[in-house]
Design a protein around this motif. Structure first.
Motif, PDB file in Angstrom:
ATOM      1  N   LEU A 170      25.690  44.646  23.309  1.00  0.00           N
ATOM      2  CA  LEU A 170      27.049  44.745  22.769  1.00  0.00           C
ATOM      3  C   LEU A 170      27.869  45.814  23.489  1.00  0.00           C
ATOM      4  CD1 LEU A 170      26.376  44.377  18.947  1.00  0.00           C
ATOM      5  CD2 LEU A 170      27.395  42.711  20.483  1.00  0.00           C
ATOM      6  N   LEU A 171      27.207  46.759  24.148  1.00  0.00           N
ATOM      7  CA  LEU A 171      27.924  47.792  24.900  1.00  0.00           C
ATOM      8  C   LEU A 171      28.346  47.311  26.288  1.00  0.00           C
ATOM      9  CD1 LEU A 171      25.760  50.908  23.998  1.00  0.00           C
ATOM     10  CD2 LEU A 171      27.958  50.240  23.050  1.00  0.00           C
TER      11      LEU A 171
ATOM     12  N   VAL B 281      26.432  55.447  31.765  1.00  0.00           N
ATOM     13  CA  VAL B 281      25.481  55.464  30.652  1.00  0.00           C
ATOM     14  C   VAL B 281      25.677  54.239  29.763  1.00  0.00           C
ATOM     15  CG1 VAL B 281      24.855  56.707  28.545  1.00  0.00           C
ATOM     16  CG2 VAL B 281      25.145  57.949  30.681  1.00  0.00           C
ATOM     17  N   LEU B 282      26.919  53.895  29.445  1.00  0.00           N
ATOM     18  CA  LEU B 282      27.180  52.712  28.625  1.00  0.00           C
ATOM     19  C   LEU B 282      26.669  51.446  29.299  1.00  0.00           C
ATOM     20  CD1 LEU B 282      30.789  53.302  27.242  1.00  0.00           C
ATOM     21  CD2 LEU B 282      28.682  53.171  25.929  1.00  0.00           C
ATOM     22  N   GLY B 283      26.867  51.336  30.604  1.00  0.00           N
ATOM     23  CA  GLY B 283      26.400  50.154  31.322  1.00  0.00           C
ATOM     24  C   GLY B 283      24.892  50.041  31.316  1.00  0.00           C
ATOM     25  N   ILE B 284      24.198  51.143  31.566  1.00  0.00           N
ATOM     26  CA  ILE B 284      22.736  51.105  31.597  1.00  0.00           C
ATOM     27  C   ILE B 284      22.163  50.864  30.208  1.00  0.00           C
ATOM     28  CG2 ILE B 284      20.679  52.497  32.049  1.00  0.00           C
ATOM     29  CD1 ILE B 284      22.259  53.772  34.379  1.00  0.00           C
ATOM     30  N   VAL B 285      22.690  51.549  29.199  1.00  0.00           N
ATOM     31  CA  VAL B 285      22.212  51.340  27.821  1.00  0.00           C
ATOM     32  C   VAL B 285      22.535  49.915  27.364  1.00  0.00           C
ATOM     33  CG1 VAL B 285      22.555  52.046  25.412  1.00  0.00           C
ATOM     34  CG2 VAL B 285      22.275  53.760  27.190  1.00  0.00           C
ATOM     35  N   GLY B 286      23.689  49.410  27.755  1.00  0.00           N
ATOM     36  CA  GLY B 286      24.045  48.043  27.414  1.00  0.00           C
ATOM     37  C   GLY B 286      23.135  47.032  28.084  1.00  0.00           C
TER      38      GLY B 286
ATOM     39  N   SER C 144      30.888  55.604  42.799  1.00  0.00           N
ATOM     40  CA  SER C 144      29.570  54.968  42.723  1.00  0.00           C
ATOM     41  C   SER C 144      29.069  54.914  41.282  1.00  0.00           C
ATOM     42  CB  SER C 144      28.568  55.688  43.619  1.00  0.00           C
ATOM     43  OG  SER C 144      28.445  57.036  43.237  1.00  0.00           O
ATOM     44  N   SER C 145      29.269  55.955  40.513  1.00  0.00           N
ATOM     45  CA  SER C 145      28.845  55.947  39.105  1.00  0.00           C
ATOM     46  C   SER C 145      29.615  54.900  38.308  1.00  0.00           C
ATOM     47  CB  SER C 145      29.070  57.315  38.467  1.00  0.00           C
ATOM     48  OG  SER C 145      28.316  58.300  39.107  1.00  0.00           O
ATOM     49  N   VAL C 146      30.893  54.808  38.563  1.00  0.00           N
ATOM     50  CA  VAL C 146      31.719  53.824  37.863  1.00  0.00           C
ATOM     51  C   VAL C 146      31.291  52.415  38.256  1.00  0.00           C
ATOM     52  CG1 VAL C 146      34.063  52.918  37.634  1.00  0.00           C
ATOM     53  CG2 VAL C 146      33.681  55.363  37.563  1.00  0.00           C
TER      54      VAL C 146
ATOM     55  N   ILE D  38      28.990  47.162  37.015  1.00  0.00           N
ATOM     56  CA  ILE D  38      28.115  46.028  37.311  1.00  0.00           C
ATOM     57  C   ILE D  38      27.083  45.832  36.201  1.00  0.00           C
ATOM     58  CG2 ILE D  38      26.330  45.204  38.899  1.00  0.00           C
ATOM     59  CD1 ILE D  38      28.021  46.419  41.164  1.00  0.00           C
ATOM     60  N   CYS D  39      26.511  46.917  35.696  1.00  0.00           N
ATOM     61  CA  CYS D  39      25.577  46.802  34.567  1.00  0.00           C
ATOM     62  C   CYS D  39      26.277  46.213  33.343  1.00  0.00           C
ATOM     63  CB  CYS D  39      24.966  48.156  34.227  1.00  0.00           C
ATOM     64  SG  CYS D  39      23.764  48.746  35.412  1.00  0.00           S
ATOM     65  N   GLY D  40      27.542  46.565  33.141  1.00  0.00           N
ATOM     66  CA  GLY D  40      28.311  45.998  32.034  1.00  0.00           C
ATOM     67  C   GLY D  40      28.528  44.506  32.191  1.00  0.00           C
TER      68      GLY D  40
END
Length: 108
Positions: free
Chosen positions: A42-43, A31-36, A69-71, A76-78
């Protein structure tokens, strides 16, 4: 007549069967990666650091933790969000530098 073996509780599989439990922070990292990536860059570094730590913990667990896979998605999004953040800081820095130099050399 033989009956199928049951686990410790009637109808539940015995310990060791089924998928391993997910890492406790796997969903949070995703969730943090996608929202970031989408809303608040900044996330991104937070997801990148937490994802790196969780990937290391999953690898050291020897298959006792799932959620790889979730991690990985959050990790990667992060990374991508962090790259966008650094690019934005660079662009803003160049724009501010141009404004300062252009404003001081106008001669007024």
């Amino acid at each position: 007549m033989s009956y199928p073996p049951y686990g410790p509780y009637q109808g539940y599989p015995a310990y060791g069967y089924g998928p391993p439990p997910e890492h406790p922070q796997a969903t949070t990292i995703m969730v943090l990666g996608i929202v970031g990536l989408v809303f608040c860059q900044l996330l991104g570094p937070v997801a990148w650091i937490m994802g790196s730590k969780a990937k290391r913990e999953i690898a050291q667990s020897g298959g006792m933790l799932g959620g790889h896979s979730s991690v990985t998605v959050g990790y990667i999004c992060g990374i991508v969000a962090t790259c966008f953040l650094m690019l934005a800081v660079l662009v803003y820095g160049v724009v501010i530098a141009i404004a300062v130099v252009g404003g001081s050399s106008s001669g007024y």
